[in-house]
Motif scaffolding. Structure first.
Motif, PDB file in Angstrom:
ATOM      1  N   LYS A  18       0.811  -1.253  -0.068  1.00 10.63           N
ATOM      2  CA  LYS A  18       0.102  -0.083   0.042  1.00 10.63           C
ATOM      3  C   LYS A  18       0.862   1.248   0.020  1.00 10.63           C
ATOM      4  O   LYS A  18       0.607   2.097  -0.661  1.00 10.63           O
ATOM      5  CB  LYS A  18      -0.973   0.205   1.290  1.00 10.63           C
ATOM      6  CG  LYS A  18      -2.006   1.277   1.155  1.00 10.63           C
ATOM      7  CD  LYS A  18      -2.382   1.545   2.587  1.00 10.63           C
ATOM      8  CE  LYS A  18      -3.121   2.890   2.824  1.00 10.63           C
ATOM      9  NZ  LYS A  18      -3.384   3.095   4.314  1.00 10.63           N
ATOM     10  N   ASP A  19       1.741   1.340   0.768  1.00  3.77           N
ATOM     11  CA  ASP A  19       2.947   2.538   0.713  1.00  3.77           C
ATOM     12  C   ASP A  19       3.481   2.791  -0.606  1.00  3.77           C
ATOM     13  O   ASP A  19       3.467   3.830  -0.845  1.00  3.77           O
ATOM     14  CB  ASP A  19       3.686   2.330   2.054  1.00  3.77           C
ATOM     15  CG  ASP A  19       3.259   2.182   3.346  1.00  3.77           C
ATOM     16  OD1 ASP A  19       2.193   2.814   3.662  1.00  3.77           O
ATOM     17  OD2 ASP A  19       3.956   1.830   4.271  1.00  3.77           O
ATOM     18  N   ILE A  20       3.805   1.683  -1.206  1.00  2.00           N
ATOM     19  CA  ILE A  20       4.609   1.866  -2.485  1.00  2.00           C
ATOM     20  C   ILE A  20       3.570   2.525  -3.432  1.00  2.00           C
ATOM     21  O   ILE A  20       3.870   3.499  -4.324  1.00  2.00           O
ATOM     22  CB  ILE A  20       5.039   0.534  -2.899  1.00  2.00           C
ATOM     23  CG1 ILE A  20       6.361   0.198  -2.070  1.00  2.00           C
ATOM     24  CG2 ILE A  20       5.695   0.731  -4.557  1.00  2.00           C
ATOM     25  CD1 ILE A  20       6.785  -1.328  -2.454  1.00  2.00           C
ATOM     26  N   LEU A  21       2.312   1.852  -3.211  1.00  4.28           N
ATOM     27  CA  LEU A  21       1.275   2.416  -4.592  1.00  4.28           C
ATOM     28  C   LEU A  21       0.794   3.871  -4.205  1.00  4.28           C
ATOM     29  O   LEU A  21       0.669   4.686  -4.856  1.00  4.28           O
ATOM     30  CB  LEU A  21       0.056   1.490  -4.327  1.00  4.28           C
ATOM     31  CG  LEU A  21       0.009   0.032  -4.580  1.00  4.28           C
ATOM     32  CD1 LEU A  21      -1.333  -0.452  -4.470  1.00  4.28           C
ATOM     33  CD2 LEU A  21       0.788  -0.294  -5.821  1.00  4.28           C
ATOM     34  N   VAL A  22       0.658   4.232  -2.947  1.00  8.03           N
ATOM     35  CA  VAL A  22       0.452   5.551  -2.487  1.00  8.03           C
ATOM     36  C   VAL A  22       1.554   6.484  -2.895  1.00  8.03           C
ATOM     37  O   VAL A  22       1.318   7.634  -3.568  1.00  8.03           O
ATOM     38  CB  VAL A  22       0.429   5.786  -0.902  1.00  8.03           C
ATOM     39  CG1 VAL A  22       0.269   7.112  -0.628  1.00  8.03           C
ATOM     40  CG2 VAL A  22      -0.994   5.042  -0.373  1.00  8.03           C
ATOM     41  N   LYS A  23       2.782   6.048  -2.897  1.00  6.87           N
ATOM     42  CA  LYS A  23       3.886   6.868  -3.356  1.00  6.87           C
ATOM     43  C   LYS A  23       3.966   7.180  -4.779  1.00  6.87           C
ATOM     44  O   LYS A  23       4.153   8.245  -5.105  1.00  6.87           O
ATOM     45  CB  LYS A  23       5.361   6.315  -2.973  1.00  6.87           C
ATOM     46  CG  LYS A  23       6.498   7.001  -3.356  1.00  6.87           C
ATOM     47  CD  LYS A  23       7.818   6.394  -2.401  1.00  6.87           C
ATOM     48  CE  LYS A  23       9.024   7.455  -2.712  1.00  6.87           C
ATOM     49  NZ  LYS A  23      10.161   6.897  -2.384  1.00  6.87           N
ATOM     50  N   ARG A  24       3.710   6.175  -5.467  1.00  7.76           N
ATOM     51  CA  ARG A  24       3.647   6.346  -6.917  1.00  7.76           C
ATOM     52  C   ARG A  24       2.378   7.032  -7.330  1.00  7.76           C
ATOM     53  O   ARG A  24       2.432   7.902  -8.499  1.00  7.76           O
ATOM     54  CB  ARG A  24       3.210   4.785  -7.552  1.00  7.76           C
ATOM     55  CG  ARG A  24       4.375   4.097  -7.581  1.00  7.76           C
ATOM     56  CD  ARG A  24       4.275   2.645  -8.177  1.00  7.76           C
ATOM     57  NE  ARG A  24       5.754   2.115  -7.937  1.00  7.76           N
ATOM     58  CZ  ARG A  24       5.771   0.582  -8.255  1.00  7.76           C
ATOM     59  NH1 ARG A  24       4.847  -0.130  -9.137  1.00  7.76           N
ATOM     60  NH2 ARG A  24       7.073  -0.069  -8.234  1.00  7.76           N
ATOM     61  N   ILE A  25       1.173   7.303  -6.764  1.00 12.39           N
ATOM     62  CA  ILE A  25       0.271   7.908  -6.955  1.00 12.39           C
ATOM     63  C   ILE A  25       0.717   9.677  -6.660  1.00 12.39           C
ATOM     64  O   ILE A  25       0.306  10.489  -7.324  1.00 12.39           O
ATOM     65  CB  ILE A  25      -1.102   7.724  -6.258  1.00 12.39           C
ATOM     66  CG1 ILE A  25      -1.544   6.322  -6.816  1.00 12.39           C
ATOM     67  CG2 ILE A  25      -2.215   8.570  -6.367  1.00 12.39           C
ATOM     68  CD1 ILE A  25      -2.651   5.653  -5.957  1.00 12.39           C
ATOM     69  N   GLN A  26       1.376   9.638  -5.511  1.00 10.30           N
ATOM     70  CA  GLN A  26       1.772  11.034  -5.030  1.00 10.30           C
ATOM     71  C   GLN A  26       2.706  11.470  -6.025  1.00 10.30           C
ATOM     72  O   GLN A  26       2.484  12.960  -6.443  1.00 10.30           O
ATOM     73  CB  GLN A  26       2.497  11.044  -3.740  1.00 10.30           C
ATOM     74  CG  GLN A  26       1.261  10.713  -2.605  1.00 10.30           C
ATOM     75  CD  GLN A  26       2.205  10.445  -1.131  1.00 10.30           C
ATOM     76  OE1 GLN A  26       3.263  10.094  -1.115  1.00 10.30           O
ATOM     77  NE2 GLN A  26       1.470  10.642  -0.127  1.00 10.30           N
ATOM     78  N   GLU A  27       3.658  10.779  -6.335  1.00 15.07           N
ATOM     79  CA  GLU A  27       4.535  11.154  -7.378  1.00 15.07           C
ATOM     80  C   GLU A  27       4.099  11.328  -8.806  1.00 15.07           C
ATOM     81  O   GLU A  27       4.998  11.643  -9.757  1.00 15.07           O
ATOM     82  CB  GLU A  27       5.876  10.330  -7.191  1.00 15.07           C
ATOM     83  CG  GLU A  27       6.562  10.516  -5.945  1.00 15.07           C
ATOM     84  CD  GLU A  27       7.532   9.446  -5.879  1.00 15.07           C
ATOM     85  OE1 GLU A  27       7.854   8.593  -6.460  1.00 15.07           O
ATOM     86  OE2 GLU A  27       8.405   9.762  -4.671  1.00 15.07           O
ATOM     87  N   LYS A  28       2.879  11.086  -9.226  1.00 13.54           N
ATOM     88  CA  LYS A  28       2.141  10.966 -10.381  1.00 13.54           C
ATOM     89  C   LYS A  28       2.734  10.116 -11.482  1.00 13.54           C
ATOM     90  O   LYS A  28       2.654  10.403 -12.516  1.00 13.54           O
ATOM     91  CB  LYS A  28       2.051  12.535 -11.058  1.00 13.54           C
ATOM     92  CG  LYS A  28       1.498  13.419 -10.242  1.00 13.54           C
ATOM     93  CD  LYS A  28       0.037  13.385 -10.115  1.00 13.54           C
ATOM     94  CE  LYS A  28      -0.751  14.638  -9.604  1.00 13.54           C
ATOM     95  NZ  LYS A  28      -0.289  14.929  -8.204  1.00 13.54           N
ATOM     96  N   VAL A  29       3.501   9.089 -10.766  1.00 13.23           N
ATOM     97  CA  VAL A  29       3.921   8.010 -11.833  1.00 13.23           C
ATOM     98  C   VAL A  29       2.797   7.125 -12.465  1.00 13.23           C
ATOM     99  O   VAL A  29       2.913   7.220 -13.647  1.00 13.23           O
ATOM    100  CB  VAL A  29       4.350   6.564 -10.961  1.00 13.23           C
ATOM    101  CG1 VAL A  29       5.135   5.546 -11.683  1.00 13.23           C
ATOM    102  CG2 VAL A  29       5.803   7.393 -10.023  1.00 13.23           C
TER     103      VAL A  29
END
Length: 244
Positions: A18-29
């Protein structure tokens, strides 16, 4: 670069995912309104089971970050709801960032006042002392979400008043000064927006607001903060976890 999940870490695998997915969403990956990779692709990348992956994705769907589209897959929502969690002491900026949004503030006023006797009673401040009152409109991705009115004892107010209050994250500022929050009491109620509030929030007068009143305490159990925040009910929700 392949994401690394550590099975020996004292954190559940689905929470690491979940933390990795959130980071990717935050960074607009994965930009808003686009599909994330398929379950099979993510399972292979993270080397986790389908159950673990689905737990992580389900949490992000519940948080309003992702949305499942029948026959298409899972997409990043264009503007997820901001949500607070009862039992977790967080500021607005922390809640917004966790959901992949960019928090901003617009200062309405900041001044030291002596005549706010109700607020001073809450903060256990003597009648002849001042408190700092800060009023701001809080934004997420440039959309107005809430009107925040916070009151602080003078020794804390003097610290905050040195900051750029259009940008400052109050809890981070206080923690950098060694002032830590231990706990808070909150009261949540419903109300309708006045004409003034509606104008600030870009809604119609009379629309429903969610009012949250918070009294926070330091580790010495003395009040630090008394804040009333009025949220747009269409942009904010509270998560409550119950056990039996």
């Amino acid at each position: 670069m392949k994401a690394i999940i550590d099975p020996t870490k004292n954190v559940a695998l689905y929470l690491q995912v979940k933390d990795i997915l959130v980071k990717r969403i935050q960074e607009k990956v994965w930009p808003p309104n686009t599909l994330i990779p398929t379950e099979q692709e993510l399972m292979e990348e993270f080397d986790v089971s389908r159950t673990t992956l689905r737990q992580a994705i389900t949490m992000l769907v519940q948080d309003g970050l992702l949305e499942k589209k029948q026959g298409k897959g899972t997409i990043v929502k264009t503007q997820p709801l901001i949500g607070g969690s009862l039992g977790k002491l967080k500021g607005f900026a922390e809640e917004a960032i966790e959901r992949g949004l960019t928090p901003e503030s617009k200062l309405i006023r900041a001044e030291f006042k002596k005549d706010l006797y109700y607020e001073k009673t809450k903060l256990r401040v003597a009648d002849d002392e001042e408190i700092l009152v800060i009023e701001r409109v809080r934004f997420a991705d440039e959309v107005p979400i809430a009107i925040e009115r916070s009151c602080w004892p003078v020794h804390i107010g003097q610290i905050l008043n040195k900051e750029d209050l259009n940008r400052a994250k109050f809890y981070e500022v206080l923690e950098s000064e060694g002032i830590l929050l231990k706990r808070a009491k909150e009261k949540i109620s419903a109300m309708n927006a006045t004409i003034y509030e509606a104008d600030l929030l870009g809604i119609r007068a009379g629309e429903a607001l969610l009012e949250m009143t918070r009294l926070s305490f330091g580790f010495d159990d003395k009040p630090i903060e008394f804040t009333t925040t009025k949220f747009r009910s269409d942009k904010y929700h509270y998560d409550i976890e119950l056990t039996r």
